[in-house]
Scaffold this motif. Sequence first.
Motif, PDB file in Angstrom:
ATOM      1  N   ASP A  54      -9.164  -7.366 -30.843  1.00  0.00           N
ATOM      2  CA  ASP A  54      -9.530  -6.535 -29.693  1.00  0.00           C
ATOM      3  C   ASP A  54      -9.672  -7.380 -28.429  1.00  0.00           C
ATOM      4  OD1 ASP A  54     -10.442  -4.679 -27.916  1.00  0.00           O
ATOM      5  OD2 ASP A  54     -12.128  -3.999 -29.131  1.00  0.00           O
ATOM      6  N   LEU A  55      -8.569  -7.516 -27.686  1.00  0.00           N
ATOM      7  CA  LEU A  55      -8.611  -8.307 -26.457  1.00  0.00           C
ATOM      8  C   LEU A  55      -9.242  -7.554 -25.289  1.00  0.00           C
ATOM      9  CD1 LEU A  55      -5.194 -10.232 -26.514  1.00  0.00           C
ATOM     10  CD2 LEU A  55      -7.450 -10.937 -27.343  1.00  0.00           C
ATOM     11  N   GLY A  56      -9.769  -6.379 -25.562  1.00  0.00           N
ATOM     12  CA  GLY A  56     -10.583  -5.694 -24.566  1.00  0.00           C
ATOM     13  C   GLY A  56     -12.047  -6.074 -24.684  1.00  0.00           C
ATOM     14  N   LEU A  57     -12.360  -6.867 -25.696  1.00  0.00           N
ATOM     15  CA  LEU A  57     -13.743  -7.290 -25.973  1.00  0.00           C
ATOM     16  C   LEU A  57     -13.913  -8.737 -25.524  1.00  0.00           C
ATOM     17  CD1 LEU A  57     -16.327  -6.175 -27.392  1.00  0.00           C
ATOM     18  CD2 LEU A  57     -15.477  -7.230 -29.491  1.00  0.00           C
ATOM     19  N   ASP A  58     -15.028  -9.034 -24.857  1.00  0.00           N
ATOM     20  CA  ASP A  58     -15.175 -10.382 -24.287  1.00  0.00           C
ATOM     21  C   ASP A  58     -15.535 -11.435 -25.324  1.00  0.00           C
ATOM     22  OD1 ASP A  58     -17.659  -9.223 -24.576  1.00  0.00           O
ATOM     23  OD2 ASP A  58     -18.533 -10.181 -22.832  1.00  0.00           O
ATOM     24  N   VAL A  59     -16.237 -11.057 -26.393  1.00  0.00           N
ATOM     25  CA  VAL A  59     -16.656 -12.030 -27.408  1.00  0.00           C
ATOM     26  C   VAL A  59     -16.352 -11.483 -28.800  1.00  0.00           C
ATOM     27  CG1 VAL A  59     -18.477 -13.058 -25.987  1.00  0.00           C
ATOM     28  CG2 VAL A  59     -19.017 -11.113 -27.478  1.00  0.00           C
ATOM     29  N   SER A  60     -16.226 -12.388 -29.767  1.00  0.00           N
ATOM     30  CA  SER A  60     -16.029 -11.987 -31.158  1.00  0.00           C
ATOM     31  C   SER A  60     -17.369 -11.568 -31.758  1.00  0.00           C
ATOM     32  CB  SER A  60     -15.426 -13.136 -31.956  1.00  0.00           C
ATOM     33  OG  SER A  60     -14.140 -13.453 -31.461  1.00  0.00           O
ATOM     34  N   VAL A  61     -17.329 -10.489 -32.548  1.00  0.00           N
ATOM     35  CA  VAL A  61     -18.582  -9.919 -33.057  1.00  0.00           C
ATOM     36  C   VAL A  61     -18.474  -9.586 -34.534  1.00  0.00           C
ATOM     37  CG1 VAL A  61     -19.123  -8.891 -30.808  1.00  0.00           C
ATOM     38  CG2 VAL A  61     -17.944  -7.509 -32.540  1.00  0.00           C
ATOM     39  N   ILE A  62     -19.634  -9.512 -35.169  1.00  0.00           N
ATOM     40  CA  ILE A  62     -19.758  -8.932 -36.498  1.00  0.00           C
ATOM     41  C   ILE A  62     -20.663  -7.713 -36.365  1.00  0.00           C
ATOM     42  CG2 ILE A  62     -21.720 -10.424 -37.163  1.00  0.00           C
ATOM     43  CD1 ILE A  62     -20.522 -10.395 -40.028  1.00  0.00           C
ATOM     44  N   TYR A  63     -20.299  -6.615 -37.017  1.00  0.00           N
ATOM     45  CA  TYR A  63     -21.062  -5.383 -36.883  1.00  0.00           C
ATOM     46  C   TYR A  63     -22.356  -5.471 -37.695  1.00  0.00           C
ATOM     47  CZ  TYR A  63     -16.408  -3.734 -35.439  1.00  0.00           C
ATOM     48  OH  TYR A  63     -15.184  -3.586 -34.823  1.00  0.00           O
ATOM     49  N   GLU A  64     -23.448  -5.040 -37.098  1.00  0.00           N
ATOM     50  CA  GLU A  64     -24.759  -5.178 -37.736  1.00  0.00           C
ATOM     51  C   GLU A  64     -24.832  -4.453 -39.075  1.00  0.00           C
ATOM     52  OE1 GLU A  64     -29.376  -4.959 -36.343  1.00  0.00           O
ATOM     53  OE2 GLU A  64     -28.152  -3.186 -35.926  1.00  0.00           O
ATOM     54  N   ASN A  65     -24.301  -3.228 -39.142  1.00  0.00           N
ATOM     55  CA  ASN A  65     -24.376  -2.472 -40.398  1.00  0.00           C
ATOM     56  C   ASN A  65     -23.617  -3.190 -41.516  1.00  0.00           C
ATOM     57  OD1 ASN A  65     -25.811  -0.591 -38.953  1.00  0.00           O
ATOM     58  ND2 ASN A  65     -24.115   0.861 -38.758  1.00  0.00           N
ATOM     59  N   LEU A 106     -20.661 -15.705 -34.564  1.00  0.00           N
ATOM     60  CA  LEU A 106     -20.242 -14.356 -34.219  1.00  0.00           C
ATOM     61  C   LEU A 106     -21.443 -13.618 -33.635  1.00  0.00           C
ATOM     62  CD1 LEU A 106     -18.292 -13.583 -37.501  1.00  0.00           C
ATOM     63  CD2 LEU A 106     -17.238 -13.626 -35.232  1.00  0.00           C
ATOM     64  N   PHE A 107     -21.278 -12.997 -32.480  1.00  0.00           N
ATOM     65  CA  PHE A 107     -22.339 -12.175 -31.925  1.00  0.00           C
ATOM     66  C   PHE A 107     -22.511 -10.931 -32.802  1.00  0.00           C
ATOM     67  CE2 PHE A 107     -21.129 -14.794 -28.381  1.00  0.00           C
ATOM     68  CZ  PHE A 107     -22.330 -15.038 -27.737  1.00  0.00           C
ATOM     69  N   VAL A 108     -23.725 -10.437 -32.901  1.00  0.00           N
ATOM     70  CA  VAL A 108     -24.004  -9.259 -33.722  1.00  0.00           C
ATOM     71  C   VAL A 108     -23.964  -8.016 -32.840  1.00  0.00           C
ATOM     72  CG1 VAL A 108     -25.692  -8.100 -35.195  1.00  0.00           C
ATOM     73  CG2 VAL A 108     -25.395 -10.592 -35.341  1.00  0.00           C
ATOM     74  N   TYR A 109     -23.079  -7.085 -33.201  1.00  0.00           N
ATOM     75  CA  TYR A 109     -22.956  -5.825 -32.476  1.00  0.00           C
ATOM     76  C   TYR A 109     -23.914  -4.824 -33.120  1.00  0.00           C
ATOM     77  CZ  TYR A 109     -20.667  -2.359 -29.534  1.00  0.00           C
ATOM     78  OH  TYR A 109     -20.403  -1.404 -28.575  1.00  0.00           O
ATOM     79  N   LYS A 110     -25.016  -4.533 -32.415  1.00  0.00           N
ATOM     80  CA  LYS A 110     -26.122  -3.760 -32.981  1.00  0.00           C
ATOM     81  C   LYS A 110     -25.726  -2.314 -33.276  1.00  0.00           C
ATOM     82  CE  LYS A 110     -29.936  -5.099 -33.077  1.00  0.00           C
ATOM     83  NZ  LYS A 110     -30.697  -5.713 -34.204  1.00  0.00           N
ATOM     84  N   ASP A 111     -26.288  -1.803 -34.381  1.00  0.00           N
ATOM     85  CA  ASP A 111     -26.168  -0.391 -34.750  1.00  0.00           C
ATOM     86  C   ASP A 111     -24.719   0.074 -34.815  1.00  0.00           C
ATOM     87  OD1 ASP A 111     -29.002  -0.103 -34.774  1.00  0.00           O
ATOM     88  OD2 ASP A 111     -28.965   0.045 -32.590  1.00  0.00           O
ATOM     89  N   TYR A 112     -23.840  -0.771 -35.355  1.00  0.00           N
ATOM     90  CA  TYR A 112     -22.423  -0.409 -35.412  1.00  0.00           C
ATOM     91  C   TYR A 112     -21.831  -0.892 -36.731  1.00  0.00           C
ATOM     92  CZ  TYR A 112     -17.935   0.928 -33.400  1.00  0.00           C
ATOM     93  OH  TYR A 112     -16.739   1.566 -33.140  1.00  0.00           O
ATOM     94  N   GLY A 113     -20.755  -0.239 -37.164  1.00  0.00           N
ATOM     95  CA  GLY A 113     -20.053  -0.619 -38.372  1.00  0.00           C
ATOM     96  C   GLY A 113     -20.418   0.236 -39.565  1.00  0.00           C
ATOM     97  N   SER A 114     -19.729  -0.019 -40.665  1.00  0.00           N
ATOM     98  CA  SER A 114     -19.920   0.759 -41.887  1.00  0.00           C
ATOM     99  C   SER A 114     -21.182   0.311 -42.624  1.00  0.00           C
ATOM    100  CB  SER A 114     -18.703   0.566 -42.807  1.00  0.00           C
ATOM    101  OG  SER A 114     -18.957   1.102 -44.083  1.00  0.00           O
ATOM    102  N   ASP A 115     -21.886   1.291 -43.227  1.00  0.00           N
ATOM    103  CA  ASP A 115     -23.058   0.962 -44.039  1.00  0.00           C
ATOM    104  C   ASP A 115     -22.733   1.069 -45.532  1.00  0.00           C
ATOM    105  OD1 ASP A 115     -22.811   3.678 -44.282  1.00  0.00           O
ATOM    106  OD2 ASP A 115     -24.805   4.163 -43.505  1.00  0.00           O
ATOM    107  N   LYS A 116     -21.432   1.027 -45.869  1.00  0.00           N
ATOM    108  CA  LYS A 116     -21.041   1.044 -47.279  1.00  0.00           C
ATOM    109  C   LYS A 116     -21.543  -0.210 -47.980  1.00  0.00           C
ATOM    110  CE  LYS A 116     -16.790   3.756 -46.663  1.00  0.00           C
ATOM    111  NZ  LYS A 116     -15.308   3.741 -46.795  1.00  0.00           N
TER     112      LYS A 116
END
Length: 296
Positions: A54-65, A106-116
């Motif tokens: 995602d080159l629209g995103l400024d930093v690489s992230v891992i989703y918190e969920n 990796l920055f943590v993207y809060k309250d996002y991603g799958s909770d599987k």
Amino acid sequence: LTLTILLFNCSTKKETATKIPILFDKDAKAAGINVFYIPTKLEGVEKEFKLQFDLGLDVSVIYENSLNSIYNKHPELKQKYFERDDYQFLKTKYFFSDFESNLDSLFVYKDYGSDKKYEEQDIIGSIGVNQFKNKILLINYAELYIQILENYSLIDTSKFDFTPMTLTRNNKIIIKLKAGNSLVDFLFDSGNGVPLATINKTFFDEQTENQKELRDTISGNSWGETINLYGAKQQKKISVGNTKFTIGENRIYYTEAKKITELFKEINVEHSIGNNLFMDKTILFDFTTKQFAVMK
């Protein structure tokens, strides 16, 4: 004699760079949404995951969920989680296929991603622009790989058409493309599910067929916000230098979505462009000299 052989071996060694595979979602691709993913492993974690490119995103992230689900299998990772006043990050090595990232967190993207549960986790984050600081990024859509390069030693620059590229304060990529008879600024966003989006109604009307029956409306999701986009078939060619992009069935989408409009105005652009326009191309982003290029 031994020294001579060693010198000969050094001088004839072929320089190579890792080809990191691109993974498309088959169902999304069939629907014309050409976002893609990179196979990724976290150090000490046996399972391979995916990060959206995602080159629209400024930093690489891992989703918190997703991270919370991974904790259940690998609680030792909690020791690598750190908090600051306004952000959180996971400090760990990670790998794209066999390529070790030059970043260590990796920055943590809060309250996002799958909770599987852990075994069902798949897409756990996104790769942003900071991953390529002071690097050259090559994307070969036809052969389904990217390369992260230090210089042009492996690239024949005569085979590319170049155009200026700028980075905004928060790492948004702005490239200049020729649309009609004008050089126009476009936000490049590989997470963009449509070929071209605009908030300028006049530009939209000028660039598209105007037959009512060829228009459509789609709804999408932009980081949790539902947005509407109004589309029509592209009419005029867009190019870099002498390299024109195939129009085919490409469509341009106009939106009045508040979040997108605010973002575009903040970085002083009116249009964005994504992977769809380049699916038969090889492109590169030079983050050292701030240039964008398309293979002729």
